[in-house]
Design a protein around this motif. Structure first.
Motif, mmCIF file in Angstrom:
data_model
loop_
_atom_site.group_PDB
_atom_site.id
_atom_site.type_symbol
_atom_site.label_atom_id
_atom_site.label_comp_id
_atom_site.label_asym_id
_atom_site.label_seq_id
_atom_site.Cartn_x
_atom_site.Cartn_y
_atom_site.Cartn_z
ATOM 1 N N GLY A 95 43.341 49.360 35.617
ATOM 2 C CA GLY A 95 42.148 48.569 35.879
ATOM 3 C C GLY A 95 40.985 48.991 35.013
ATOM 4 N N VAL A 96 39.855 48.309 35.190
ATOM 5 C CA VAL A 96 38.658 48.615 34.409
ATOM 6 C C VAL A 96 37.484 48.790 35.365
ATOM 7 C CG1 VAL A 96 39.503 47.360 32.399
ATOM 8 C CG2 VAL A 96 38.058 46.175 34.069
ATOM 9 N N TRP A 97 36.527 49.601 34.925
ATOM 10 C CA TRP A 97 35.304 49.813 35.681
ATOM 11 C C TRP A 97 34.169 49.115 34.945
ATOM 12 C CZ3 TRP A 97 36.220 55.761 36.641
ATOM 13 C CH2 TRP A 97 37.197 55.886 37.654
ATOM 14 N N VAL A 148 41.132 35.278 28.413
ATOM 15 C CA VAL A 148 42.082 36.037 29.226
ATOM 16 C C VAL A 148 41.427 36.245 30.583
ATOM 17 C CG1 VAL A 148 43.427 38.150 29.473
ATOM 18 C CG2 VAL A 148 42.971 37.220 27.185
ATOM 19 N N VAL A 149 42.127 35.860 31.658
ATOM 20 C CA VAL A 149 41.555 35.910 33.001
ATOM 21 C C VAL A 149 42.520 36.603 33.953
ATOM 22 C CG1 VAL A 149 40.659 34.568 34.944
ATOM 23 C CG2 VAL A 149 40.310 33.757 32.616
ATOM 24 N N GLY A 150 42.008 37.603 34.676
ATOM 25 C CA GLY A 150 42.722 38.155 35.819
ATOM 26 C C GLY A 150 43.913 39.015 35.500
ATOM 27 N N ASP A 151 43.989 39.600 34.296
ATOM 28 C CA ASP A 151 45.159 40.425 33.983
ATOM 29 C C ASP A 151 44.975 41.886 34.377
ATOM 30 O OD1 ASP A 151 43.292 41.042 31.987
ATOM 31 O OD2 ASP A 151 44.840 41.419 30.478
ATOM 32 N N ARG A 152 43.759 42.258 34.823
ATOM 33 C CA ARG A 152 43.503 43.645 35.217
ATOM 34 C C ARG A 152 42.627 43.681 36.461
ATOM 35 N NH1 ARG A 152 44.986 47.148 31.228
ATOM 36 N NH2 ARG A 152 45.302 46.248 29.145
ATOM 37 N N GLY A 153 42.861 44.699 37.302
ATOM 38 C CA GLY A 153 41.951 44.954 38.399
ATOM 39 C C GLY A 153 40.628 45.481 37.871
ATOM 40 N N TRP A 154 39.586 45.417 38.693
ATOM 41 C CA TRP A 154 38.267 45.817 38.222
ATOM 42 C C TRP A 154 37.410 46.241 39.403
ATOM 43 C CZ3 TRP A 154 34.108 43.210 40.277
ATOM 44 C CH2 TRP A 154 34.420 42.038 40.962
ATOM 45 N N ASP A 293 39.537 51.317 49.138
ATOM 46 C CA ASP A 293 38.581 50.461 49.811
ATOM 47 C C ASP A 293 39.039 49.020 49.689
ATOM 48 O OD1 ASP A 293 36.360 49.250 50.871
ATOM 49 O OD2 ASP A 293 35.139 49.487 49.071
ATOM 50 N N ALA A 294 39.252 48.342 50.825
ATOM 51 C CA ALA A 294 39.753 46.974 50.816
ATOM 52 C C ALA A 294 38.680 45.958 50.478
ATOM 53 C CB ALA A 294 40.362 46.632 52.180
ATOM 54 N N ARG A 295 37.429 46.368 50.504
ATOM 55 C CA ARG A 295 36.374 45.404 50.260
ATOM 56 C C ARG A 295 36.341 44.992 48.794
ATOM 57 N NH1 ARG A 295 31.374 48.594 52.559
ATOM 58 N NH2 ARG A 295 32.244 50.060 51.056
ATOM 59 N N GLY A 296 35.747 43.836 48.547
ATOM 60 C CA GLY A 296 35.546 43.423 47.175
ATOM 61 C C GLY A 296 36.844 43.076 46.466
ATOM 62 N N ALA A 297 36.919 43.453 45.208
ATOM 63 C CA ALA A 297 38.007 43.000 44.349
ATOM 64 C C ALA A 297 39.350 43.610 44.695
ATOM 65 C CB ALA A 297 37.676 43.305 42.890
ATOM 66 N N TRP A 298 39.364 44.690 45.493
ATOM 67 C CA TRP A 298 40.628 45.390 45.709
ATOM 68 C C TRP A 298 41.516 44.710 46.738
ATOM 69 C CZ3 TRP A 298 41.042 48.062 41.709
ATOM 70 C CH2 TRP A 298 39.965 48.761 41.170
#
Length: 337
Positions: A95-97, A148-154, A293-298
């Motif tokens: 993923g990316v920060w 490119v869309v959605g290929d990595r978590g962030w 953490d389940a919140r947000g993008a995860w």
């Protein structure tokens, strides 16, 4: 015996932060995964950002640029992106920060319907957009888009930085660039959450020559989320000490949790209510940092943590317990809008 206890305490704290540290240790520079994207990445002027184009559209009209962010939706048939700075690093988990700082919204012109569908979901996705900037009646957009869309978590909740990953991005510099601060994860924040956890324990009663014991615990935690980074949680479940066996008490704790650098730091008062009449009530505090953490993008997330309990009875006995905790973190209710 005390040295053993100190070593175990260190291991429990490391367990809480281990995933975040591992991601930092095993990060690597971003490399486009396809030959087509690599060609776009090489020719793009990555130093030209939305603010530069807004200030001087004519100067940058022919430039090929590379902008990153998260999906914002589709407006009047056009895809919209929330811009966020990207430091060009891929973390150990892939993923990316992203930085919570960015330079506003931009749209993508001429996308086919299949690409537009990626922007319609509620969950924001990581976007890498290549194209040529143009200012239209819609605002700032990119044309001739390679996407490119959605290929990595962030996540935007781990670190903050400015253009190019520059640290120390001050409020004054942000204002000068017209940068905005936004956490897209907040769009998915639910008012309530839960955790189901189990743990192994290493503990000792009183600082004397009595042996160290092992035990276990299990708990259900329900949390109230007043903001993206904070929670108030009630945790309760069976607790067995000092050896494996039938639960000897019910552990109840109120935890105040704050998320920073990918870790939820939590602490609060603790009560061990006896199951048998001849057992004492233990009062104390619990420190329980966790990663996950389940919140947000995860979305739904595993969680791992390691912490410590310190408690005592009215008889003057003191108990020191180290916890290694594993569990599942989830959401209850609907996101705030």
């Amino acid at each position: 015996m005390r040295s053993l206890f100190a070593v175990a305490l260190g291991l429990s704290v490391v367990a809480a932060a281990g995933t975040a540290v591992a991601q930092t240790m095993y990060s690597s520079p971003f490399v486009p995964p396809s030959a087509a994207e690599k060609a776009e990445y090489v020719r793009a002027k990555r130093g030209v950002l939305p603010t530069d184009v807004r200030r001087d559209p004519a100067r940058h009209a022919s430039a090929a640029v590379f902008w990153t962010g998260t999906t914002r939706g589709v407006e009047d048939g056009v895809a919209v992106v929330d811009h966020h700075y990207y430091d060009g690093v891929v973390e150990g988990g892939g993923g990316v920060w992203l930085s919570p700082w960015g330079e506003g919204r931009f749209c993508l012109l001429g996308l086919p319907p299949t690409a537009l569908d990626r922007f319609r979901g509620e969950r924001p996705l990581f976007v890498r957009a290549y194209g040529r900037p143009v200012v239209t009646e819609r605002g700032l957009c990119l044309r001739d888009v390679f996407l490119v869309v959605g290929d990595r978590g962030w996540s935007t909740t781990v670190i903050e930085y400015g253009p190019g990953g520059r640290p120390g991005f001050s409020a004054a510099v942000a204002r000068a660039r017209g940068a905005v601060h936004d956490h897209p994860e907040a769009r998915l924040l639910t008012p309530f959450g839960y955790r189901v956890v189990v743990g192994a324990q290493l503990g000792k009663t009183n600082l004397d020559d009595s042996p160290v014991g092992v035990g276990w615990n299990a708990a259900l935690e329900l949390s109230l989320r007043p903001s993206l980074r904070s929670e108030v949680a009630l945790m309760a479940g069976p607790h067995a000490y000092p050896a494996f066996g039938s639960p000897t008490s019910i552990q109840t704790a109120v935890l105040f949790r704050y998320f920073t650098f990918g870790i939820g730091i939590a602490a609060g008062p603790l009560v061990h209510v006896p199951v048998r009449d001849d057992e004492p009530v233990w009062l104390g505090v619990r420190y329980l940092p966790t990663f996950g953490d389940a919140r947000g993008a995860w979305g739904l997330s595993p969680t791992i943590g390691g912490g410590a309990d310190i408690s005592a009875t009215t008889d003057g006995d003191a108990r020191f317990v180290l916890n290694l905790t594993l569990g599942l973190d989830g959401n209850l209710g609907s996101p705030k809008r």
